[in-house]
Design an enzyme around this catalytic site. Sequence first.
Site, PDB file in Angstrom:
ATOM      1  N   ASP A 128       7.018  -7.262  13.337  1.00 29.67           N
ATOM      2  CA  ASP A 128       5.990  -6.599  12.525  1.00 29.67           C
ATOM      3  C   ASP A 128       4.816  -6.134  13.392  1.00 29.67           C
ATOM      4  O   ASP A 128       4.187  -6.934  14.079  1.00 29.67           O
ATOM      5  CB  ASP A 128       5.491  -7.582  11.452  1.00 29.67           C
ATOM      6  CG  ASP A 128       4.686  -6.915  10.351  1.00 29.67           C
ATOM      7  OD1 ASP A 128       4.168  -5.802  10.578  1.00 29.67           O
ATOM      8  OD2 ASP A 128       4.582  -7.504   9.259  1.00 29.67           O
ATOM      9  N   LEU A 143       5.432   3.143  10.664  1.00 25.78           N
ATOM     10  CA  LEU A 143       4.907   1.950  11.348  1.00 25.78           C
ATOM     11  C   LEU A 143       5.518   0.671  10.788  1.00 25.78           C
ATOM     12  O   LEU A 143       5.693  -0.310  11.490  1.00 25.78           O
ATOM     13  CB  LEU A 143       3.389   1.864  11.133  1.00 25.78           C
ATOM     14  CG  LEU A 143       2.463   2.528  12.138  1.00 25.78           C
ATOM     15  CD1 LEU A 143       1.013   2.285  11.727  1.00 25.78           C
ATOM     16  CD2 LEU A 143       2.679   1.981  13.544  1.00 25.78           C
ATOM     17  N   GLN A 144       5.852   0.697   9.490  1.00 27.97           N
ATOM     18  CA  GLN A 144       6.329  -0.515   8.826  1.00 27.97           C
ATOM     19  C   GLN A 144       7.730  -0.921   9.266  1.00 27.97           C
ATOM     20  O   GLN A 144       8.102  -2.081   9.145  1.00 27.97           O
ATOM     21  CB  GLN A 144       6.300  -0.321   7.308  1.00 27.97           C
ATOM     22  CG  GLN A 144       4.916   0.030   6.829  1.00 27.97           C
ATOM     23  CD  GLN A 144       4.742  -0.101   5.337  1.00 27.97           C
ATOM     24  OE1 GLN A 144       5.527  -0.736   4.667  1.00 27.97           O
ATOM     25  NE2 GLN A 144       3.697   0.492   4.823  1.00 27.97           N
ATOM     26  N   HIS A 179       7.935  -4.947   9.200  1.00 25.28           N
ATOM     27  CA  HIS A 179       6.985  -5.170   8.103  1.00 25.28           C
ATOM     28  C   HIS A 179       7.644  -5.186   6.720  1.00 25.28           C
ATOM     29  O   HIS A 179       6.986  -5.503   5.735  1.00 25.28           O
ATOM     30  CB  HIS A 179       5.891  -4.091   8.153  1.00 25.28           C
ATOM     31  CG  HIS A 179       4.700  -4.378   7.303  1.00 25.28           C
ATOM     32  ND1 HIS A 179       3.878  -5.471   7.500  1.00 25.28           N
ATOM     33  CD2 HIS A 179       4.183  -3.726   6.230  1.00 25.28           C
ATOM     34  CE1 HIS A 179       2.912  -5.465   6.598  1.00 25.28           C
ATOM     35  NE2 HIS A 179       3.073  -4.423   5.812  1.00 25.28           N
ATOM     36  N   SER A 216       2.656  -7.443   1.715  1.00 26.61           N
ATOM     37  CA  SER A 216       1.584  -6.735   2.399  1.00 26.61           C
ATOM     38  C   SER A 216       0.303  -6.745   1.546  1.00 26.61           C
ATOM     39  O   SER A 216      -0.198  -7.813   1.207  1.00 26.61           O
ATOM     40  CB  SER A 216       2.055  -5.319   2.749  1.00 26.61           C
ATOM     41  OG  SER A 216       1.211  -4.730   3.701  1.00 26.61           O
ATOM     42  N   LEU A 217      -0.214  -5.585   1.136  1.00 21.53           N
ATOM     43  CA  LEU A 217      -1.380  -5.545   0.245  1.00 21.53           C
ATOM     44  C   LEU A 217      -1.113  -6.353  -1.028  1.00 21.53           C
ATOM     45  O   LEU A 217      -1.998  -7.053  -1.535  1.00 21.53           O
ATOM     46  CB  LEU A 217      -1.717  -4.089  -0.112  1.00 21.53           C
ATOM     47  CG  LEU A 217      -2.761  -3.859  -1.203  1.00 21.53           C
ATOM     48  CD1 LEU A 217      -4.126  -4.381  -0.780  1.00 21.53           C
ATOM     49  CD2 LEU A 217      -2.851  -2.380  -1.576  1.00 21.53           C
ATOM     50  N   TRP A 263       0.828  -1.209   0.000  1.00 25.76           N
ATOM     51  CA  TRP A 263       0.000   0.000   0.000  1.00 25.76           C
ATOM     52  C   TRP A 263       0.864   1.263   0.000  1.00 25.76           C
ATOM     53  O   TRP A 263       1.825   1.367   0.772  1.00 25.76           O
ATOM     54  CB  TRP A 263      -0.898  -0.021   1.246  1.00 25.76           C
ATOM     55  CG  TRP A 263      -1.841   1.131   1.349  1.00 25.76           C
ATOM     56  CD1 TRP A 263      -3.082   1.220   0.787  1.00 25.76           C
ATOM     57  CD2 TRP A 263      -1.644   2.358   2.067  1.00 25.76           C
ATOM     58  NE1 TRP A 263      -3.657   2.426   1.106  1.00 25.76           N
ATOM     59  CE2 TRP A 263      -2.797   3.142   1.890  1.00 25.76           C
ATOM     60  CE3 TRP A 263      -0.588   2.872   2.834  1.00 25.76           C
ATOM     61  CZ2 TRP A 263      -2.943   4.405   2.458  1.00 25.76           C
ATOM     62  CZ3 TRP A 263      -0.718   4.125   3.398  1.00 25.76           C
ATOM     63  CH2 TRP A 263      -1.887   4.881   3.216  1.00 25.76           C
TER      64      TRP A 263
END
Length: 255
Positions: free
Chosen positions: A206, A145-146, A234, A81-82, A22
Site C-alpha cells: 500500500d 495509486l491504490q 490499497h 480507507s476513508l 474516497w
Amino acid sequence: MTALYWQTIGEGERDLVLLHGWGLNAEVWSCIQALTPHFRLHLVDLPGYGRSQGFGALSLAQMTEIVLAAAPPQAWWLGWSLGGLVASQAALMQPQRVSGLITVASSPCFAARDEWPGIRPDVLSGFQHQLSLDFQRTVERFLALQTLGTESARQDARQLKAVVLNQPTPSVEVLNGGLEILRTADLRAPLAELNLPLLRIYGYLDGLVPRKVAELLDAAWPNSTSQIVAKAAHAPFISHPDEFVTMIEAFIAAH
C-alpha cells in the site's frame, strides 16, 4: 430531505455495514459476494457519493451522523480507507450500536505527522488543487495509486474506474471535503480507549497507508488484531477477495 442510498443483501444472521473509500461507491464491494451466505450486508453510498447525491462537503462527524441515522441498530462495521475513518467515528459516537470494527487499508491518521508515517499533507492539498483543474484525471490518478505494485494492478484499477463511472460521480466539493477529512482527521488517541473487537487489514504494498502504521498500532492498541495481505496494495478485497473474505469470517466468528 436528502436520503442515502442503502442496499441490503445476504442471508446471514449477523449484520455487517460496509463503507467504501474516497471517490467510490458501494458497487466496489461486488467482488466479495462470498460474504452473503454468512452475513446481512448493508451497503451504503456515503453522503455525496454514487447514488447518495444532494450533499455538500461534510466533516467526519457530520458524515458519520448521517450514516448512523439510517444504519441498522446493531451491526459489525467495516470501512475501507476513508470509510475506515467513518466506521471508527461511528464506533466512537455510538459504541453500543457497533458489535465490532474492521478497518481495511485505513489509518486513524492518514496524513504524515512528526514520527507518524502517512501521506504528506502537501500531497493531499495538491490533489485538492488538481481536482478543480482536471476532475477526471485526478480521480483516475488516485485510483491508479491504490493498486500500484500488485500483480493485477491494471485490472484492479480498471475495476475501480468502472465502479466510479457506472454511478453518478461525486461533485468536486464532496471530493474536496473527503480529502480534507483525510488531511486533518486524527483518531489515534480516542480509538486507543475503544473497547470493541477491532481487526485492521493492510496491504503490504500500500502506497497510501504505509505498513509501518500496522506495527505502530500493534504497540499502541494491543487489544486489536492486525493482518497484512502480502501481495496487496490499497484495495486488498479487490486483488485478494478470497483471502479477504476468510479473514473477515474468521474474525467475526471468533467474537
